[in-house]
Design a protein around this motif. Structure first.
Motif, mmCIF file in Angstrom:
data_model
loop_
_atom_site.group_PDB
_atom_site.id
_atom_site.type_symbol
_atom_site.label_atom_id
_atom_site.label_comp_id
_atom_site.label_asym_id
_atom_site.label_seq_id
_atom_site.Cartn_x
_atom_site.Cartn_y
_atom_site.Cartn_z
ATOM 1 N N GLN A 1 1.106 -8.559 -4.552
ATOM 2 C CA GLN A 1 2.428 -8.322 -3.949
ATOM 3 C C GLN A 1 2.397 -7.081 -3.075
ATOM 4 N N TYR A 2 1.712 -6.089 -3.555
ATOM 5 C CA TYR A 2 1.601 -4.840 -2.796
ATOM 6 C C TYR A 2 0.157 -4.628 -2.416
ATOM 7 N N GLN A 3 -0.066 -4.331 -1.149
ATOM 8 C CA GLN A 3 -1.417 -4.015 -0.727
ATOM 9 C C GLN A 3 -1.725 -2.564 -1.062
ATOM 10 N N ARG A 4 -0.664 -1.840 -1.404
ATOM 11 C CA ARG A 4 -0.850 -0.435 -1.692
ATOM 12 C C ARG A 4 0.121 -0.018 -2.777
ATOM 13 N N GLY B 1 8.400 2.878 -1.469
ATOM 14 C CA GLY B 1 7.420 3.926 -1.242
ATOM 15 C C GLY B 1 7.064 3.978 0.226
ATOM 16 N N ASP B 2 6.199 4.887 0.594
ATOM 17 C CA ASP B 2 5.896 5.022 2.008
ATOM 18 C C ASP B 2 4.739 4.122 2.407
ATOM 19 N N ILE B 3 5.015 2.853 2.407
ATOM 20 C CA ILE B 3 4.004 1.885 2.818
ATOM 21 C C ILE B 3 4.573 1.093 3.992
ATOM 22 N N SER B 4 3.703 0.375 4.676
ATOM 23 C CA SER B 4 4.178 -0.419 5.803
ATOM 24 C C SER B 4 4.714 -1.748 5.304
ATOM 25 N N MET B 5 5.448 -2.429 6.169
ATOM 26 C CA MET B 5 5.964 -3.751 5.808
ATOM 27 C C MET B 5 4.824 -4.707 5.493
ATOM 28 N N ALA B 6 3.734 -4.574 6.236
ATOM 29 C CA ALA B 6 2.613 -5.492 6.004
ATOM 30 C C ALA B 6 2.015 -5.296 4.617
ATOM 31 N N THR C 1 3.990 -6.280 10.425
ATOM 32 C CA THR C 1 3.890 -7.685 9.996
ATOM 33 C C THR C 1 3.643 -8.606 11.179
ATOM 34 N N LYS C 2 3.873 -8.137 12.382
ATOM 35 C CA LYS C 2 3.793 -8.967 13.594
ATOM 36 C C LYS C 2 4.731 -10.163 13.490
#
Ligand SMILES: Cc1cc2nc3c(=O)[nH]c(=O)nc-3n(C[C@H](O)[C@H](O)[C@H](O)COP(=O)(O)O)c2cc1C
Ligand code: SF4
Ligand code: SF4
Ligand code: SF4
Ligand code: SF4
Ligand code: SF4
Ligand code: SF4
Ligand code: SF4
Ligand code: SF4
Ligand code: FES
Ligand code: FES
Ligand code: FES
Lengths: 156, 582, 547
Positions: free
Chosen positions: B579-582, B181-186, B137-138
């Motif tokens: 909401q979710y990019q993935r 799930g296994d996604i990044s915070m971003a 997320t930086k």
């Protein structure tokens, strides 16, 4: 895994939507339909039940029953309850592991078999017990287990 | 109703429902607690607070057990202390020993606990899980290895903020914090508010540290580094230097920043005043002239903007198109200011010091944030980062004399100051709206209904004989109620329940921001806010429109509020986001 | 069938009892385990033969008779004769039994088996089985409401609803001395009383705990599968007493047949005015729904179970507040174990004093155990409290399967402890087992012979608990794993005396610091193994090396 008709999910959601706290029940239905809980189905279910995806994941990963990935065609469960343990379940797991080339909890690369350990299926009197899909094998011997499993496996 | 009990032989009487932990404080007994944050509900996750109940001989958790009439409690005996030490040892066995290189070094609840229990050897195996750091997320950085599963961040993110970015995954020893799930915070719905980091007892969630970058830029002779500080920073940073919470250090911070090498020191409060003129005018357009939808909703909190774009994008037409104050100052520093000092915009490097982790995200939110042709704000650091930098710079905050800002983009009114507290934007806007509508200086400038920590504050104000209904919400968890009412009215074709709504993502507003010094409680929020209101009272100008530098800016550069130039530099657009990019 | 009123229920029962008996009754055990052992083909063969020969025989599928080791089981009763049990019956054998026994009237000795212990005893005698909870299991068709009604089913409900006060029911329970069979042994009357008194007039819930996660135990499954209406009747009575209008069955998903039978029984009860609105015409409204577990042992803990019903992670909550104060959806709730509930009807019908006369001291009535491990006849037994461990192994279950001496017994599953052979004369009571460092538990009982090893068995239990820790609190989450690693070291013969000390230290931290009973009791099997079989541990140690 064949894609489900969209109606299935809607049906599941409709069945549980108005029942408080029914997420786990809905997930049972979902897994019953797909064999596991696919991410997009979880997302859609969440939308329809008005449950955040994060809640769904915290629940799915908490309960052993739910799977996030498609298991193999045949699910082999070796009971690791006390009675079965004492009567040789560890050797049975070892034997199957060796034959299938996977550890407990894994699926064979050809997706034919998923090997898992379960905790007591309540047939302790028949220990040790192995189930292949719905079929329960009683008083299994390590020496015969591979043959028995293959005998009741689907299309392997 | 009170209950009477005995703690360590000392009688104690407290209100019914008081936890043993809090009751013990009354008799000067400090029961150690690790997972309980005074700001949050108990999670009962550590067990360090156990005490013994005499009647049963059993140990219970003090943080979540209410004191009962007639209880006799022992808080410390050799066995209890041993068990506590045993728990800390267990936690440390699953925690990397990286204090010296950790963002929480010397400011970590776990480290303190270890020090207090004097744990210097352990016979437990080291079982630190091998989990990757997530800095995607930086804004915030998640290091799940350092997580002690206290559950605070999850409570904050799910319950207080209603974002549901973070959750517990797996169970038992495998339990970890992660997005769904296994996604990044971003890729998660995270709005970067940083409340999780503000409440984490360890270094498992911290701000994305950009101090070193800032130092590098300051050392670059090619660059003209300028800086601005947000309202809420001035009343909180002192906590890192031993000042009482709420102490206003504005002048000292300016001085420190100059010593660090900044060529010009601006104040976000100036941007706040400017926001009020733009946003106030926008409100008057909508309210008095029927141009645009009501209610008007404030947009200066980027976590709120992100949340709205992800969860309530049907509210986009209601959003004020104003950028947040630090973006306005950023854009002007590379245009107005650059022209004044006859320097190329690309040489100007703008640092904003914010109470906030979401601002780190905001500066790159969209191309609108490059209205000057360059990124309007180059880097945004938090109060915590600035405090560390001041320490690195060898500046003694206790004794450094106060200085003035560079007034061009640094002079401000009291209305700009109070932006840092929940309700402040609303109060400031009302002051100016009164003037804009009536054309007269308002007789009254204090609007107390906007102040305080009630989750949703509502009020009705007279503006030129008309009723203006306002609502102020802070803490994203409180937003739903407000938005739903607006939506309902819209669906039914009724008049809106309010005309003007202020939302701040952090409980208490920016004084309680995710980048502020640790240990926030309502008490602290109020103390910080008090510091701001005091400055407002004492200030030369109480209303944004009275700030002569704002008038000068319009006269010399922008023309008038909502002018084309204003729109180009000071306003932005919104788009629905998944909401979710993935 | 009609919606019953009290008098119609009695009339229906009388009609059922008056129906002429068939010449022969053939019962086939068809619980999960019977099915697993191959009872389906046996059933099919019997049906086919009976039909072919046109015999006047009633074929009944029943629940568990308790003799799991001898499945598939067939029981034949011909007019005027005592029932005969056949064990390990194959389809072939079944045909032979129909041919010879039903048709020819001759008992087929080749398949005849003795019943486990003596199940027919009329009076409770320590050392013999006595069936209260299991009275219908293996006797009636669990899917037939009529068969339940014919065996006094719903008579207790009728009695309660037409003439008793809730306080009277609670008083009977107090006299009976019934304690919770889910493990902790909390007096049931007290729980009912507290929940009744809590926040009167508000929505309340009664919850049946059918999670039964203890590995090696299946008492509750057998009751749910074998006599579902008895549990439902207990639920309705409980709901009425505490003032609940809704009850919930929480059953582990690993028990599909139990779920199916309970769901079926609920439908039957609802269709007959025994559930739903205006039960038995008395104006009492109460309904039941079923919720499934999903593979988490900790969900047997009542607060975790409640969280699970709410659709959350099954992590326990601090108590107080207890469920009686703040349970499901924050409303007063009462969690009762399956076996506890199955006792209720009989206590109401036969009186608290009758029940209280069974057992010893503060441990009253009977207890169901699933006896497994190295025992000759493993199975499900119900014995009066106070029966000794030795009587269970030697008299009821016929000693060890290997013929080797008993080394130890384990009760209470992963929360319980090992009891050495030298203490087999201990009577089975909450107090006596507790004194030995074990617990009564829910009814798992494992017999170990000399060839078994206590280090490994306790490691097995520890591994289970570690796997099942919910992970909420540090002492259990991390302590369990650290203890397991230490034991692994000892198993690999790399441990030293310091590791034993370490185990004890971790154990204390877990016992005192864990939030729920799972973490608090996780060290029990290990501590009891250390207590009674220390040499098995010390012989694996290596001498401490100087650093
Ligand atoms: C880890 C754990 C697992 C438990 N599992 C069960 C179970 O499977 N079935 C059960 O009835 N009680 C179980 N209990 C006990 C319940 O918390 C609760 O005490 C019981 O259901 C109350 O019913 P009772 O009073 O009728 O015994 C468990 C407790 C713990 C701590
Ligand atoms: S069902 Fe059988 S195999 Fe499974 S745990 Fe019980 S005895 Fe063992
Ligand atoms: S989180 Fe705290 S204890 Fe852990 S490494 Fe950082 S400072 Fe040390
Ligand atoms: S506290 Fe200890 S480890 Fe840390 S820097 Fe000082 S000496 Fe080194
Ligand atoms: S920054 Fe805010 S939204 Fe993101 S995880 Fe933390 S609390 Fe949740
Ligand atoms: S990240 Fe921090 S606040 Fe969140 S659970 Fe871990 S230690 Fe607690
Ligand atoms: S959002 Fe907060 S930090 Fe940003 S300008 Fe407004 S008050 Fe200041
Ligand atoms: S309330 Fe202030 S500190 Fe918090 S996210 Fe919004 S702008 Fe940042
Ligand atoms: S003791 Fe174990 S199971 Fe119980 S709450 Fe703590 S971690 Fe969860
Ligand atoms: S122990 Fe395996 S079925 Fe019970
Ligand atoms: S402070 Fe009470 S359990 Fe952590
Ligand atoms: S006879 Fe089937 S459970 Fe035992």
């Amino acid at each position: 895994m064949a894609a489900a008709a969209p109606g299935d999910l809607a049906l599941i959601a409709k069945r549980w939507k108005d029942k408080r706290g029914s997420l786990i029940m809905a997930l049972h239905d979902l897994q019953g339909r797909f064999g596991y809980v696919p991410r997009d189905a979880a997302q859609e279910l969440g939308k329809q039940l008005n449950v955040p995806l994060a809640r769904i994941y915290e629940v799915i990963t908490f309960y052993n029953y739910f799977k996030l990935e498609a298991p193999g065609k045949n699910i082999i469960s070796v009971c690791m309850g006390t009675a079965c343990y004492l009567k040789g379940a560890p050797e049975i797991v070892a034997k199957l592991s060796e034959k299938l080339g996977v550890k407990a909890g894994e699926t064979t690369p050809d997706k034919q078999f998923h090997l898992q350990q379960v905790r007591c299926i309540g047939c302790c009197g028949l220990a040790p017990v192995v189930t292949v899909n719905e079929k329960v094998l009683a008083k299994v011997k390590a020496a015969d287990v591979v043959d028995q499993v293959y005998a009741c496996a689907k299309g392997a | 109703m009170t209950v009477k009990a005995i703690i360590n032989g000392i009688p104690v009487e407290v209100a019914e429902g008081t936890s043993i932990l809090d009751a013990a404080k009354k008799v000067s007994v400090k029961i150690p607690a690790l997972c309980k944050h005074p700001d949050l509900d108990h999670t009962a996750a550590c067990g360090i607070c156990i005490v013994r109940i005499k009647a049963t001989g059993r140990t219970l958790r003090a943080c979540c057990t209410p004191l009962e009439n007639g209880m006799e409690i022992t808080t410390h005996d050799p066995e209890i202390v041993n068990v506590r030490r045993g728990i800390v040892e267990m936690i440390m066995s699953k925690h990397p020993n990286e204090c010296v290189t950790c963002a929480r070094n010397q400011n970590c609840e776990l480290q303190t606990m270890c020090a207090d229990f004097n744990i210097h050897t352990t016979d437990l195996d080291n079982i630190v899980p091998d989990l990757p750091v997530d800095a995607t997320t930086k804004s915030i950085v998640l290091d799940p290895r350092k997580c002690i599963s206290c559950g605070r961040c999850i409570q904050v993110c799910q319950k207080d903020q209603n974002v549901w970015a973070l959750t517990f995954m797996e169970r038992g020893i495998e339990t970890r914090i992660a997005p769904a799930g296994d996604i990044s915070m971003a890729e998660s719905p995270c709005v970067k508010c940083g409340q999780c980091s503000a409440h984490c007892p360890t270094g498992a969630i911290v701000e994305y540290d950009e101090g070193p970058d800032v130092w590098a830029k300051l050392a670059d002779p090619e660059l003209h580094c300028v800086v601005q500080i947000a309202p809420a920073v001035r009343v909180a940073i002192g906590e890192a230097f031993g000042f009482k919470p709420g102490t206003n250090l504005t002048g000292k911070i300016y001085a420190a920043l100059r010593r660090m090498g900044f060529k010009a020191v601006f104040d976000t409060n100036f941007g706040a005043d400017l926001t009020i003129l733009e946003e106030g005018s926008e409100f008057v357009e909508r309210f008095a002239h029927g141009k645009g939808e009501l209610p008007l909703i404030t947009s200066c909190c980027p976590a709120w903007v992100d949340f709205m774009e992800k969860y309530h994008s049907d509210m986009i037409p209601h959003f004020s198109s104003c950028k947040s104050p630090h973006e306005m100052v950023g854009a002007l520093s590379k245009t107005y200011y650059a022209e004044k000092i006859k320097t190329e915009a690309k040489k100007i490097y703008m640092v904003s010091v914010m109470p906030c982790t979401a601002k780190k995200y905001e500066i790159q939110r969209s191309d609108d944030m490059k209205s000057s042709g360059y990124q309007d704000v180059d880097v945004s650091i938090t109060t915590r980062e600035l405090a560390r930098m001041i320490k690195q710079a060898g500046i003694d905050m206790q004794s450094i004399p106060e200085e003035q800002p560079d007034h061009l983009l640094g002079a401000y009114s009291g209305a700009g100051t109070i932006f840092g507290a929940t309700g402040g934007v609303m109060e400031a806007a009302i002051r100016t709206a009164l003037k804009l509508v009536t054309g007269q200086t308002p007789g009254r400038v204090d609007f107390e209904v906007t102040r305080g920590l009630k989750g949703v504050k509502e009020g009705v104000l007279e503006v030129a004989g008309k009723q203006v209904k306002i609502a102020v919400a802070h803490g994203l968890g409180n937003v739903e109620y407000v938005i739903n009412k607006v939506r309902e009215a819209k669906q039914k074709g009724e008049a809106p329940p309010w005309h003007f709504i202020e939302v701040m993502a952090c409980p208490g507003g920016c004084v309680g921001g995710g980048g502020q010094p640790y240990g926030v409680t309502d008490e602290l929020r109020l103390a910080r806010a008090k510091g701001l209101y005091q400055e407002d009272q004492a200030g030369m100008w109480r209303c944004s429109h009275d700030n002569p530098y704002i008038q000068k800016l319009y006269d010399e550069y922008l023309g008038k509020p909502l002018s084309e130039k204003s729109h180009h530099l000071l306003h932005t657009h919104y788009n629905p986001r998944p909401q979710y990019q993935r | 069938m009609p919606k019953f009123t009290p008098s119609e229920l009695d009339a229906h029962k009388a009609k059922l009892l008056a129906a002429p008996a068939k010449k022969a009754v053939i019962k086939v055990g068809l619980n999960t385990c019977g099915d697993a052992a191959g009872a389906q083909p046996v059933m099919a063969a019997i049906k086919e033969e009976v039909q072919k020969a046109g015999l006047d025989a009633q074929i009944v599928k029943t629940g568990c008779s308790g003799m799991c080791a001898l499945e598939p089981l067939v029981e034949v009763t011909t007019a005027g004769a005592a029932p005969v049990q056949y064990g390990r019956v194959t389809a072939e054998a079944a045909r032979e039994i129909v041919e010879k026994h039903i048709k020819g009237g001759r008992v087929v000795d080749a398949y005849k088996v003795p019943s486990v212990g003596d199940m027919s005893s009329e009076k409770p005698v320590p050392g013999k089985q006595y069936r209260i909870v299991l009275r219908n299991c293996g006797v009636i068709d669990p899917e037939s409401l009529d068969e339940y009604i014919a065996r006094d089913g719903y008579q207790a409900l009728k009695q309660v609803l037409s003439g008793m006060t809730p306080e009277q029911v609670i008083a009977e329970l107090e006299t009976s001395g019934l304690r919770g069979r889910g493990g902790a042994g909390f007096p049931t009357f007290m729980k009912w009383k507290l929940t009744r008194a809590s926040r009167p007039g508000e929505q309340k819930y009664i919850i049946c705990n059918g999670d039964e996660g203890d590995p090696g135990a299946y008492m509750d499954r057998s009751v749910l599968e074998g006599d579902p209406h008895a549990v439902i009747e207990g639920m309705i009575i409980g709901g009425w007493v505490i003032g609940a209008s809704q009850g919930i069955f929480y059953i582990r998903a690993e028990y599909p047949l139990a779920i199916e039978r309970i769901e079926k029984a609920i439908k039957q009860a609802r269709a007959n005015g025994l559930l739903g609105k205006n039960i038995l015409g008395t104006g009492f409204d109460f309904d039941l729904e079923v919720r499934l577990g999903a593979g988490a042992f900790v969900c047997g803990e009542e607060t975790a179970l409640i969280a699970s019903i709410e659709g959350l992670r099954g992590t326990p909550r601090p108590r107080p507040p207890y469920p009686a104060q703040k349970g499901l959806w924050d409303q007063p709730s009462m969690v009762n174990n399956v076996e506890t509930l199955a006792n209720i009807g009989q206590i109401v019908l036969r009186g608290g004093a009758w029940f209280g006369a069974i057992g010893v001291g503060r441990s009253k009535g009977t207890k169901v155990f699933a006896v497994t491990g190295k025992v000759k006849v493993s199975g499900l037994i119900e014995i009066p409290m106070g029966t000794t461990l030795r009587q269970v192994v030697m008299d009821i279950c016929g000693g060890t399967s290997s013929g080797k001496p008993v080394k130890a017994m384990q009760t209470g599953g992963p929360s319980g402890g090992l009891i050495p052979a030298s203490l087999l004369d201990t009577p089975i009571t909450y107090e006596d087992l507790g004194k030995l460092g074990s617990i009564m538990g829910s009814g798992g009982m494992i017999v170990m012979d000399e060839s078994d090893n206590t280090v490994e068995l306790s490691r097995f239990y520890l591994d289970f608990s570690v796997d099942e820790s919910c992970g909420k609190c540090a002492p259990c989450r991390i302590g369990g794993t650290q203890m397991l690693r230490t034991i692994d070291k000892i198993v690999e013969r790399k441990g030293t005396a310091a590791d034993i000390a370490k185990i004890r230290k971790i154990a204390l931290t877990m016992q005192r610091g864990s939030l729920c009973a799972l973490g608090q009791t996780t060290p029990n099997p290990v501590l009891s193994a250390l207590r009674y079989f220390e040499s098995e541990w010390t012989e694996r140690l290596v001498p401490a090396t100087k650093k």
